[in-house]
Motif scaffolding. Structure first.
Motif, PDB file in Angstrom:
ATOM      1  N   THR A  46       0.842  -1.183   0.000  1.00  0.00           N
ATOM      2  CA  THR A  46       0.000   0.000   0.000  1.00  0.00           C
ATOM      3  C   THR A  46       0.885   1.243   0.000  1.00  0.00           C
ATOM      4  O   THR A  46       1.983   1.247   0.552  1.00  0.00           O
ATOM      5  CB  THR A  46      -0.923   0.040   1.237  1.00  0.00           C
ATOM      6  N   PHE A  47       0.384   2.289  -0.639  1.00  0.00           N
ATOM      7  CA  PHE A  47       1.126   3.545  -0.714  1.00  0.00           C
ATOM      8  C   PHE A  47       0.138   4.702  -0.744  1.00  0.00           C
ATOM      9  O   PHE A  47      -1.063   4.513  -0.985  1.00  0.00           O
ATOM     10  CB  PHE A  47       2.059   3.579  -1.925  1.00  0.00           C
ATOM     11  N   ALA A  48       0.663   5.900  -0.513  1.00  0.00           N
ATOM     12  CA  ALA A  48      -0.188   7.083  -0.392  1.00  0.00           C
ATOM     13  C   ALA A  48      -0.369   7.757  -1.746  1.00  0.00           C
ATOM     14  O   ALA A  48       0.566   7.837  -2.553  1.00  0.00           O
ATOM     15  CB  ALA A  48       0.427   8.070   0.599  1.00  0.00           C
ATOM     16  N   THR A 105      -5.566  16.307   4.929  1.00  0.00           N
ATOM     17  CA  THR A 105      -6.697  15.499   5.385  1.00  0.00           C
ATOM     18  C   THR A 105      -6.429  14.049   5.008  1.00  0.00           C
ATOM     19  O   THR A 105      -6.219  13.736   3.827  1.00  0.00           O
ATOM     20  CB  THR A 105      -8.001  15.968   4.732  1.00  0.00           C
ATOM     21  N   LEU A 106      -6.422  13.168   5.985  1.00  0.00           N
ATOM     22  CA  LEU A 106      -6.161  11.749   5.739  1.00  0.00           C
ATOM     23  C   LEU A 106      -7.491  11.010   5.663  1.00  0.00           C
ATOM     24  O   LEU A 106      -8.268  11.011   6.626  1.00  0.00           O
ATOM     25  CB  LEU A 106      -5.288  11.166   6.848  1.00  0.00           C
ATOM     26  N   LEU A 107      -7.760  10.420   4.517  1.00  0.00           N
ATOM     27  CA  LEU A 107      -8.994   9.666   4.316  1.00  0.00           C
ATOM     28  C   LEU A 107      -8.890   8.335   5.037  1.00  0.00           C
ATOM     29  O   LEU A 107      -7.924   7.593   4.866  1.00  0.00           O
ATOM     30  CB  LEU A 107      -9.251   9.468   2.826  1.00  0.00           C
ATOM     31  N   ARG A 108      -9.899   8.015   5.843  1.00  0.00           N
ATOM     32  CA  ARG A 108      -9.837   6.855   6.713  1.00  0.00           C
ATOM     33  C   ARG A 108     -10.605   5.669   6.136  1.00  0.00           C
ATOM     34  O   ARG A 108     -11.607   5.823   5.456  1.00  0.00           O
ATOM     35  CB  ARG A 108     -10.417   7.197   8.087  1.00  0.00           C
ATOM     36  N   PRO A 149      -5.858   0.782   7.036  1.00  0.00           N
ATOM     37  CA  PRO A 149      -5.518   1.630   8.183  1.00  0.00           C
ATOM     38  C   PRO A 149      -4.179   2.341   7.978  1.00  0.00           C
ATOM     39  O   PRO A 149      -3.272   1.816   7.327  1.00  0.00           O
ATOM     40  CB  PRO A 149      -5.448   0.638   9.345  1.00  0.00           C
ATOM     41  N   TRP A 150      -4.073   3.525   8.524  1.00  0.00           N
ATOM     42  CA  TRP A 150      -2.873   4.344   8.358  1.00  0.00           C
ATOM     43  C   TRP A 150      -1.737   3.931   9.286  1.00  0.00           C
ATOM     44  O   TRP A 150      -0.565   4.069   8.942  1.00  0.00           O
ATOM     45  CB  TRP A 150      -3.213   5.816   8.614  1.00  0.00           C
ATOM     46  N   GLN A 151      -2.060   3.459  10.481  1.00  0.00           N
ATOM     47  CA  GLN A 151      -1.023   3.282  11.486  1.00  0.00           C
ATOM     48  C   GLN A 151       0.133   2.378  11.035  1.00  0.00           C
ATOM     49  O   GLN A 151       1.305   2.719  11.266  1.00  0.00           O
ATOM     50  CB  GLN A 151      -1.657   2.763  12.783  1.00  0.00           C
ATOM     51  N   PRO A 152      -0.117   1.218  10.376  1.00  0.00           N
ATOM     52  CA  PRO A 152       1.020   0.415   9.892  1.00  0.00           C
ATOM     53  C   PRO A 152       1.886   1.171   8.881  1.00  0.00           C
ATOM     54  O   PRO A 152       3.115   1.020   8.868  1.00  0.00           O
ATOM     55  CB  PRO A 152       0.341  -0.802   9.259  1.00  0.00           C
ATOM     56  N   TRP A 153       1.248   1.993   8.029  1.00  0.00           N
ATOM     57  CA  TRP A 153       2.019   2.782   7.062  1.00  0.00           C
ATOM     58  C   TRP A 153       2.827   3.856   7.786  1.00  0.00           C
ATOM     59  O   TRP A 153       3.971   4.134   7.421  1.00  0.00           O
ATOM     60  CB  TRP A 153       1.079   3.410   6.037  1.00  0.00           C
ATOM     61  N   GLU A 162      -3.643   6.130  14.776  1.00  0.00           N
ATOM     62  CA  GLU A 162      -4.608   6.038  13.685  1.00  0.00           C
ATOM     63  C   GLU A 162      -5.508   7.278  13.705  1.00  0.00           C
ATOM     64  O   GLU A 162      -6.008   7.669  14.761  1.00  0.00           O
ATOM     65  CB  GLU A 162      -5.470   4.785  13.847  1.00  0.00           C
ATOM     66  N   PRO A 163      -5.728   7.934  12.567  1.00  0.00           N
ATOM     67  CA  PRO A 163      -6.623   9.105  12.538  1.00  0.00           C
ATOM     68  C   PRO A 163      -8.023   8.736  13.020  1.00  0.00           C
ATOM     69  O   PRO A 163      -8.525   7.647  12.729  1.00  0.00           O
ATOM     70  CB  PRO A 163      -6.629   9.510  11.057  1.00  0.00           C
ATOM     71  N   SER A 164      -8.628   9.650  13.745  1.00  0.00           N
ATOM     72  CA  SER A 164      -9.971   9.380  14.287  1.00  0.00           C
ATOM     73  C   SER A 164     -11.020  10.353  13.771  1.00  0.00           C
ATOM     74  O   SER A 164     -12.201  10.218  14.099  1.00  0.00           O
ATOM     75  CB  SER A 164      -9.940   9.442  15.823  1.00  0.00           C
TER      76      SER A 164
END
Length: 296
Positions: free
Chosen positions: A165-167, A190-193, A198-202, A212-214
């Motif tokens: 996965t990549f941004a 703005t990080l799309l959730r 999930p973002w946290q592993p990245w 992780e964004p909430s």
């Protein structure tokens, strides 16, 4: 005295309505009007003396009795449909019910179905959509493709493939908020959730000690997530086979190209009950899935 049996057309209507969670879709499948389907459901409810569905406006859901009765009905219908009829002059084509996640179906499976059809023109595929991470029942399908962690009990589970996965972001979004040269610059974005990506592993791979964004837009569909990126709603995580066309057309931009999560928490798996391999049509389809997507 012979025992009275429920009408088969009412049982078929009940099974279809339960599978679709919709009287309208079930009626369309059975080529009858919604009112005719409702009549068949009422007929069966009168027969069993219990409500089969709970109705809330146009939405329908199974009652507790309906859930228990559905297992019996499906077993009976499957027994009837699978019973060999050696003297039948026009045998039905073998059919496979396949449940797949929407983005996988749209981007990966449907474009390759012609290959399977060329190899096995006598097999009919019936595709149904499921919500990843939520729909975990095999009761209505012969084969499922699931996007998740691959931990499914009492089934055979084989990994199809996984991708890093990549941004990504749209050029318009980057022009609006400014350049994102390093992962730390995402603090202004703005990080799309999504529970699917999930973002946290990245973040860990990118060297960011962020939770992780909430807050912000959440989309638990990978295709919708990409659409939100394309329309400039923020930065999202994606995978090569889903975003390739958008990258080539310049509609989205691959950010931080040297940073990828090589082993994301979710991958694609083919899931089935062991006994379905005994059906030749299902056996060849599973093998085709493993061969086709194992090469990606």
């Amino acid at each position: 005295m012979a025992s009275r049996l429920p009408p088969v057309h009412a049982l078929s209507a009940f099974e279809a309505a339960a599978r679709h969670a919709s009287f309208a879709l079930a009626a369309e499948e059975l080529c009858i009007t919604p009112s005719a389907l409702s009549h068949r459901i009422r007929l069966l409810e009168e027969f069993v003396g219990e409500r089969l569905f709970l109705r809330d406006g146009r939405a329908v859901s199974l009652s507790e009795f309906g859930r228990r009765y559905l297992d019996v009905v499906k077993a009976a219908l499957r027994t009837l449909s699978d019973f060999p009829l050696p003297h039948r002059t026009a045998p039905a084509q073998p059919r496979i019910k396949v449940t797949v996640p929407p983005t996988f179906a749209r981007c990966l499976l449907v474009p390759r179905l012609s290959e399977f059809a060329a190899l096995h023109p006598d097999i009919v595929l019936e595709l149904f959509l499921s919500v990843p991470l939520y729909d975990l029942s095999l009761s209505e399908s012969d084969v499922e493709v699931r996007f998740g962690a691959g931990k499914y009990t009492e089934t055979v589970t084989e990994k199809l493939f996984e991708e890093p996965t990549f941004a990504v972001a749209s050029p318009a979004y980057l022009a609006r908020i400014g350049k994102l040269d390093t992962p730390a610059d995402l603090k202004q974005a703005t990080l799309l959730r999504s529970a699917l990506e999930p973002w946290q592993p990245w973040f860990e791979v990118a060297g960011l000690d962020w939770p992780e964004p909430s807050n912000g837009l959440r989309l638990d569909d990978l295709g919708l997530l990409l659409e939100a990126v394309r329309h400039g709603h923020g930065v999202g995580l994606t995978r090569q086979h889903f975003v390739q066309d958008l990258l080539e057309r310049g509609e989205v931009v691959h950010l931080f190209k040297d940073i990828q999560l090589k082993t994301p928490p979710h991958a694609y798996y083919v899931v089935y009950e062991p006994q379905v391999r005994a059906r030749p049509e299902v056996n060849v389809f599973i093998d085709w899935l493993l061969d086709t997507f194992g090469k990606l």
